[in-house]
Design an enzyme around this catalytic site. Structure first.
Site, PDB file in Angstrom:
ATOM      1  N   TYR A 109     -14.053 -59.324  -4.988  1.00  0.00           N
ATOM      2  CA  TYR A 109     -13.674 -58.011  -5.519  1.00  0.00           C
ATOM      3  C   TYR A 109     -13.091 -58.146  -6.938  1.00  0.00           C
ATOM      4  CZ  TYR A 109     -11.215 -53.564  -5.878  1.00  0.00           C
ATOM      5  OH  TYR A 109     -10.761 -52.358  -6.319  1.00  0.00           O
ATOM      6  N   THR A 141     -10.470 -57.687  -8.591  1.00  0.00           N
ATOM      7  CA  THR A 141      -9.164 -58.250  -8.945  1.00  0.00           C
ATOM      8  C   THR A 141      -8.976 -59.696  -8.482  1.00  0.00           C
ATOM      9  OG1 THR A 141      -8.264 -57.449  -6.872  1.00  0.00           O
ATOM     10  CG2 THR A 141      -8.003 -56.000  -8.796  1.00  0.00           C
ATOM     11  N   LYS A 142      -9.940 -60.229  -7.749  1.00  0.00           N
ATOM     12  CA  LYS A 142      -9.710 -61.519  -7.088  1.00  0.00           C
ATOM     13  C   LYS A 142      -9.796 -62.694  -8.073  1.00  0.00           C
ATOM     14  CE  LYS A 142      -9.078 -59.828  -2.956  1.00  0.00           C
ATOM     15  NZ  LYS A 142      -8.713 -58.432  -3.247  1.00  0.00           N
ATOM     16  N   ASN A 143      -9.356 -63.871  -7.615  1.00  0.00           N
ATOM     17  CA  ASN A 143      -9.301 -65.020  -8.531  1.00  0.00           C
ATOM     18  C   ASN A 143     -10.694 -65.448  -8.982  1.00  0.00           C
ATOM     19  OD1 ASN A 143      -6.630 -64.806  -7.953  1.00  0.00           O
ATOM     20  ND2 ASN A 143      -6.311 -66.967  -7.468  1.00  0.00           N
ATOM     21  N   ILE A 144     -11.699 -65.266  -8.126  1.00  0.00           N
ATOM     22  CA  ILE A 144     -13.104 -65.404  -8.544  1.00  0.00           C
ATOM     23  C   ILE A 144     -13.685 -64.004  -8.371  1.00  0.00           C
ATOM     24  CG2 ILE A 144     -15.342 -66.495  -8.055  1.00  0.00           C
ATOM     25  CD1 ILE A 144     -13.744 -68.886  -6.889  1.00  0.00           C
TER      26      ILE A 144
END
Ligand code: PLP
Length: 367
Positions: free
Chosen positions: A173, A175-178
């Site tokens: 998603y 906002t995620k780190n990947i």
């Protein structure tokens, strides 16, 4: 307004999308396959399957493990509702148990107390990037589906998150780190789970003229356009982790001067993915409630967020499962937690602005 978690997208991602569009692959193709291969290595897992969302990853994991009507799945109330929704989607009942006060992850002792002969799985969440306590959860003797939406980089006691549970689910998603915008991954060392997810994901294969299906699938595959973005983000994962590390240190240092505002615990035996910087606002000592702090920070042009409101208190769960026992630690945390801006797209100066605003607001509320 200083954004809460703006995406860190650069020229590499833009070029990769353009190249993918030119290649003619809009649906799952070579980039999705490459992402699975590279994530297998990154997650130290036998199998990785790319999916349309983290929600789909969780849902298909449960279905692959045979969870269905009449079953119970033990989970945490401090999570994004998707974690519980997918249990409902299978026809099973979510059994919420309280969290630990220090890191707000599911309390394994309470999870053990909740096991019945209907328990079919346990679904912990690695909140903010701190792995749940997987050893005692694995010892419960039921399959573990780990919601690692926040924990792409995490290690639990020296073992890579993604290589431990029966199925580990990640989100791509925005906002995620990947971050790919949307997307998800399942990693598993179980051949049977991987095969079942492959069937349930159901992509059209070959030229599509003669086909057959073993199960009614969910059409939950990942587009190559998004996989191309995820591949670029994977290239930057260490660099981005370093930036998050610096932002965490700046916040850690600043909290020393802010009575009544404390961060969640991070277990030094684990590697934390540093996905969210969550603080608790103790209204007695901090001079105001979390909601008042959020409003005051908004007036200072600082966006904050809440991870998470207790799921069992949300309308659907209150109405559908009215018999929930009280979960006092989660309920109190739901009133006190606030996530501060954190993103590799932010500069140290941006984080400095958040800290300065927090100091001004704290000063006002406590004087
Ligand atoms: C803890 C947790 N679980 C599951 C999800 C669902 O992931 P997705 O948005 O990719 O469906 C999220 C996403 O925001 C999440 O934070």
């Amino acid at each position: 307004m200083l954004g809460f978690q703006p995406p860190a997208i650069g020229d590499e991602e833009i070029a990769a999308v353009t190249e993918t569009l030119r290649s003619g692959w809009l649906t799952s193709g070579p980039s999705a396959a490459r992402l699975e291969e590279r994530m297998k290595e990154f997650l130290e897992a036998e199998h990785v399957l790319a999916l349309a969302s983290g929600t789909a990853a969780l849902h298909l994991s449960l279905v692959a493990l045979g969870v269905g009507p009449g079953d119970e799945v033990i989970t945490t109330p401090i999570t994004w509702p998707a974690t519980a929704n997918v249990i409902v989607h299978t026809g099973a009942t979510p059994v919420f148990v309280d969290v630990r006060a220090d890191d707000l992850n599911i309390d394994p002792a309470r999870a053990a107390d909740a096991v019945t002969d209907r328990t079919r799985a346990v679904l912990p969440v690695d909140l903010a990037g701190q792995p749940a306590d997987l050893d005692p959860l694995t010892a419960l003797g039921v399959p573990v589906v780990e919601d690692a939406a926040h924990a792409a980089e995490s290690f639990y006691r020296g073992r890579k998150v993604g290589s431990i549970a029966d199925a580990t689910c990640f989100s791509l998603y925005a906002t995620k780190n990947i971050a790919a915008g949307e997307g998800g991954l399942i990693s598993t060392n179980r051949d049977d789970v991987a095969q079942a997810v492959l069937d349930l994901r159901q992509m059209r294969r070959g030229d599509g003229s003669i086909y057959d299906i073993p199960v009614p699938g969910y059409k939950a595959n990942l587009s190559d356009v998004l996989a191309a973005i995820a591949l670029c983000q994977l290239d930057k994962v260490d660099k981005h982790h370093g930036i998050r590390q610096r932002q965490f240190s700046l916040y850690d240092e600043a909290l020393g001067d802010l009575d009544g505002i404390t961060s969640l615990e991070r277990d030094e035996r684990d590697l934390h993915a540093l996905h969210l910087y969550i603080v608790r606002v103790d209204p007695e000592r901090a001079g105001a409630t979390r909601d008042e702090y959020q409003r005051a920070l908004r007036e200072e042009n600082i966006a904050t967020s809440i991870h998470f409101l207790p799921v069992h208190k949300l309308t659907y769960y209150r109405e559908r499962f009215p018999e929930q026992p009280p979960l006092p630690i989660a309920e109190r945390a739901g009133d006190e937690i606030m996530s501060l801006p954190l993103s590799p797209a932010h500069s140290d100066g941006d984080i400095g602005d958040v800290i300065a605003a927090l100091h001004r607001v704290h000063e006002r509320f406590t004087s």
